[in-house]
Structure formats: C-alpha cells, structure tokens
Design a protein around this motif. Structure first.
Motif, PDB file in Angstrom:
ATOM      1  N   GLY A   9     -98.768  52.506 -27.485  1.00  0.00           N
ATOM      2  CA  GLY A   9     -99.138  52.369 -28.889  1.00  0.00           C
ATOM      3  C   GLY A   9     -98.405  53.337 -29.800  1.00  0.00           C
ATOM      4  N   GLY A  10     -98.278  54.596 -29.356  1.00  0.00           N
ATOM      5  CA  GLY A  10     -97.589  55.584 -30.170  1.00  0.00           C
ATOM      6  C   GLY A  10     -96.136  55.776 -29.796  1.00  0.00           C
ATOM      7  N   MET A  11     -95.809  55.690 -28.504  1.00  0.00           N
ATOM      8  CA  MET A  11     -94.441  55.888 -28.032  1.00  0.00           C
ATOM      9  C   MET A  11     -94.263  55.220 -26.680  1.00  0.00           C
ATOM     10  SD  MET A  11     -92.411  59.506 -27.279  1.00  0.00           S
ATOM     11  CE  MET A  11     -92.168  59.880 -29.009  1.00  0.00           C
ATOM     12  N   TYR A  12     -93.100  54.602 -26.494  1.00  0.00           N
ATOM     13  CA  TYR A  12     -92.738  53.978 -25.221  1.00  0.00           C
ATOM     14  C   TYR A  12     -91.506  54.715 -24.703  1.00  0.00           C
ATOM     15  CZ  TYR A  12     -91.912  50.126 -21.883  1.00  0.00           C
ATOM     16  OH  TYR A  12     -91.739  49.373 -20.756  1.00  0.00           O
ATOM     17  N   ILE A  13     -91.605  55.352 -23.521  1.00  0.00           N
ATOM     18  CA  ILE A  13     -90.503  56.153 -22.977  1.00  0.00           C
ATOM     19  C   ILE A  13     -90.003  55.483 -21.701  1.00  0.00           C
ATOM     20  CG2 ILE A  13     -89.808  58.414 -22.113  1.00  0.00           C
ATOM     21  CD1 ILE A  13     -92.121  59.618 -23.705  1.00  0.00           C
ATOM     22  N   ASP A  14     -88.735  55.094 -21.703  1.00  0.00           N
ATOM     23  CA  ASP A  14     -88.132  54.393 -20.574  1.00  0.00           C
ATOM     24  C   ASP A  14     -86.878  55.144 -20.133  1.00  0.00           C
ATOM     25  OD1 ASP A  14     -86.824  52.665 -18.843  1.00  0.00           O
ATOM     26  OD2 ASP A  14     -87.128  50.890 -20.070  1.00  0.00           O
ATOM     27  N   ASN A  15     -86.905  55.711 -18.918  1.00  0.00           N
ATOM     28  CA  ASN A  15     -85.739  56.373 -18.329  1.00  0.00           C
ATOM     29  C   ASN A  15     -85.148  57.423 -19.281  1.00  0.00           C
ATOM     30  OD1 ASN A  15     -83.774  56.985 -16.455  1.00  0.00           O
ATOM     31  ND2 ASN A  15     -82.449  55.290 -17.025  1.00  0.00           N
ATOM     32  N   SER A  16     -85.992  58.302 -19.764  1.00  0.00           N
ATOM     33  CA  SER A  16     -85.548  59.326 -20.712  1.00  0.00           C
ATOM     34  C   SER A  16     -86.211  60.657 -20.365  1.00  0.00           C
ATOM     35  CB  SER A  16     -85.923  58.927 -22.140  1.00  0.00           C
ATOM     36  OG  SER A  16     -85.713  59.996 -23.041  1.00  0.00           O
ATOM     37  N   SER A  17     -85.498  61.736 -20.643  1.00  0.00           N
ATOM     38  CA  SER A  17     -86.044  63.084 -20.462  1.00  0.00           C
ATOM     39  C   SER A  17     -86.296  63.730 -21.824  1.00  0.00           C
ATOM     40  CB  SER A  17     -85.089  63.941 -19.630  1.00  0.00           C
ATOM     41  OG  SER A  17     -84.948  63.411 -18.330  1.00  0.00           O
ATOM     42  N   ILE A  18     -86.800  62.969 -22.728  1.00  0.00           N
ATOM     43  CA  ILE A  18     -87.070  63.422 -24.083  1.00  0.00           C
ATOM     44  C   ILE A  18     -88.037  64.602 -24.084  1.00  0.00           C
ATOM     45  CG2 ILE A  18     -88.972  61.775 -24.378  1.00  0.00           C
ATOM     46  CD1 ILE A  18     -88.143  61.513 -27.303  1.00  0.00           C
ATOM     47  N   VAL A  19     -87.853  65.521 -25.033  1.00  0.00           N
ATOM     48  CA  VAL A  19     -88.775  66.625 -25.250  1.00  0.00           C
ATOM     49  C   VAL A  19     -89.454  66.395 -26.601  1.00  0.00           C
ATOM     50  CG1 VAL A  19     -89.036  69.111 -25.539  1.00  0.00           C
ATOM     51  CG2 VAL A  19     -87.387  68.217 -23.882  1.00  0.00           C
ATOM     52  N   VAL A  20     -90.771  66.309 -26.588  1.00  0.00           N
ATOM     53  CA  VAL A  20     -91.548  66.068 -27.805  1.00  0.00           C
ATOM     54  C   VAL A  20     -92.253  67.363 -28.179  1.00  0.00           C
ATOM     55  CG1 VAL A  20     -93.356  64.687 -28.872  1.00  0.00           C
ATOM     56  CG2 VAL A  20     -91.871  63.657 -27.127  1.00  0.00           C
ATOM     57  N   LEU A  21     -91.996  67.863 -29.386  1.00  0.00           N
ATOM     58  CA  LEU A  21     -92.526  69.148 -29.829  1.00  0.00           C
ATOM     59  C   LEU A  21     -93.345  68.987 -31.113  1.00  0.00           C
ATOM     60  CD1 LEU A  21     -89.269  71.314 -29.472  1.00  0.00           C
ATOM     61  CD2 LEU A  21     -91.170  71.208 -27.853  1.00  0.00           C
ATOM     62  N   ASN A  22     -94.426  69.779 -31.203  1.00  0.00           N
ATOM     63  CA  ASN A  22     -95.145  69.956 -32.473  1.00  0.00           C
ATOM     64  C   ASN A  22     -95.478  68.626 -33.152  1.00  0.00           C
ATOM     65  OD1 ASN A  22     -94.646  72.696 -31.987  1.00  0.00           O
ATOM     66  ND2 ASN A  22     -92.793  72.681 -33.226  1.00  0.00           N
TER      67      ASN A  22
END
Length: 208
Positions: A9-22
């Motif tokens: 609903g808020g975010m879909y992460i597929d094969n990623s090393s994303i860093v989500v801050l603050n």
C-alpha cells in the motif's frame, strides 16, 4: 499516506537494497499483502528512523499490516523504528516467509492487531512466521532481534514487553516512557548530534 493497492500500500520493493530514512507510512491499505510495505525478490531494504502506523491489510484475508516479506532471499532491517496500530488478518506488524531474514534494533512494536488474535510474536499474530517462537527463529540464523519493545513477547536479546507510553493517536514518546535511553548505540559508534543522549531511545528519531 492513504494509498490502497493489492500489494504494498505504501511501498513495493522488488530486488532492491534501498535505504529508507526519516519517513512516515501512515493510513495505507492493501487488499492482500503488505499495507505499509511489500518486500520480495532478493530485496534487502533498511528502514531507519521510520514510523509505520495505522496501516491495514484487508482484515478478512490480508497479511502484513506494516510489512509483508515475500520470499526466502529477502532481508528486512529495522533500526530505531516505531511500528504501531497496524492491522491485518495475519501478521499485524509483520508477516514474513519462513526463510526470510529479519534484523531489528531499538524499535517499538505496539498495538498491532490481527483478526486471529493480539499482535504478539508467534506464528499467527503480530509477527507471523512458522517458527515456534522468536528464539527458535534467531537460533536458526534467520535474524537478530535486540533492544526492542515488543508487545506480548519478550524473547531475544534485551527485548522487553512493556508499555512504551506513546502519545494517544500519535507516535511520540511521553516524557516518562521506558523507551527513553533504553536502546543501544553500538550500531552508530559515537553519536554526535543524532540523539543527544548516552544511549539511543527505543523509537524513531525525534527528527521525524
């Protein structure tokens, strides 16, 4: 805020090393899985100083109020996060695959609920996994869960089951909260202006 999808609903992460801050994920909905965030396909995201609150996966058959971790090659890391008042059929806070990895430090899991029962840390409730309990999960090298406040469950390392004393309807700690100065700063070395305290609070940063 207020996004409605089948997955993530808020975010879909597929094969990623994303860093989500603050960041704040609030009032998102999913018809099936991961009202706050859906993670799959070897993704290894890190969430730091993030609030996930009041997200809801369909209460009839939706899983993962805050997070759904979809497969065995994924790894979710939460540091200084607040996960509160999320809802789902299974996994009010997090629903994850048996072999997914999970790391959590200095975070709060509170008032997450499911259709089946309360938001506790076992196979059908707040954290949904087929492992018998969190110690079994950790012993099978699937994660590190340390210095958190987890409602209904206090296994792991330095995890506590206490009321974190969060403001009504919000996510900030009250002045007498047991989460203040209760975290570990070993992840950060010697902090400077991040949080001016001897140890990190168990919560998201004041900077959100």
């Amino acid at each position: 805020e207020g996004i409605n999808h089948n997955y993530g609903g808020g975010m879909y992460i597929d094969n990623s090393s994303i860093v989500v801050l603050n960041s704040i994920f609030k009032n998102n909905k999913a018809k099936e899985r991961g009202a706050g965030v859906f993670v799959e396909n070897k993704a290894k995201p890190i969430f730091q100083n993030v609030v996930l609150m009041d997200n809801e996966a369909d209460n009839n058959n939706g899983d993962g109020g805050a997070f759904f971790i979809n497969d065995s090659n994924t790894k979710l890391t939460l540091i200084n996060c607040t996960v509160i008042r999320n809802k789902a059929s299974d996994g009010g806070a997090i629903r994850f695959d048996d072999d997914a990895q999970f790391v959590s430090y200095n975070s709060i899991y509170y008032q997450n609920t499911t259709k089946n029962n309360k938001g506790s840390l076992n196979e059908n409730f707040g954290f949904n996994t087929s492992k018998v309990n969190i110690n079994t999960f950790i012993n099978n090298n699937k994660g590190t869960i340390s210095n958190n406040i987890i409602q209904y469950f206090a296994q792991g390392t330095n995890n506590r089951y206490v009321d974190p004393m969060i403001e009504v309807g919000g996510f900030k700690l009250l002045s007498n909260s047991p989460a203040i100065n209760a975290g570990t700063n070993t992840l950060y070395g010697n902090p400077t202006d991040f949080i001016q305290k001897s140890e990190f609070d168990v919560r998201s940063s004041e900077r959100i």
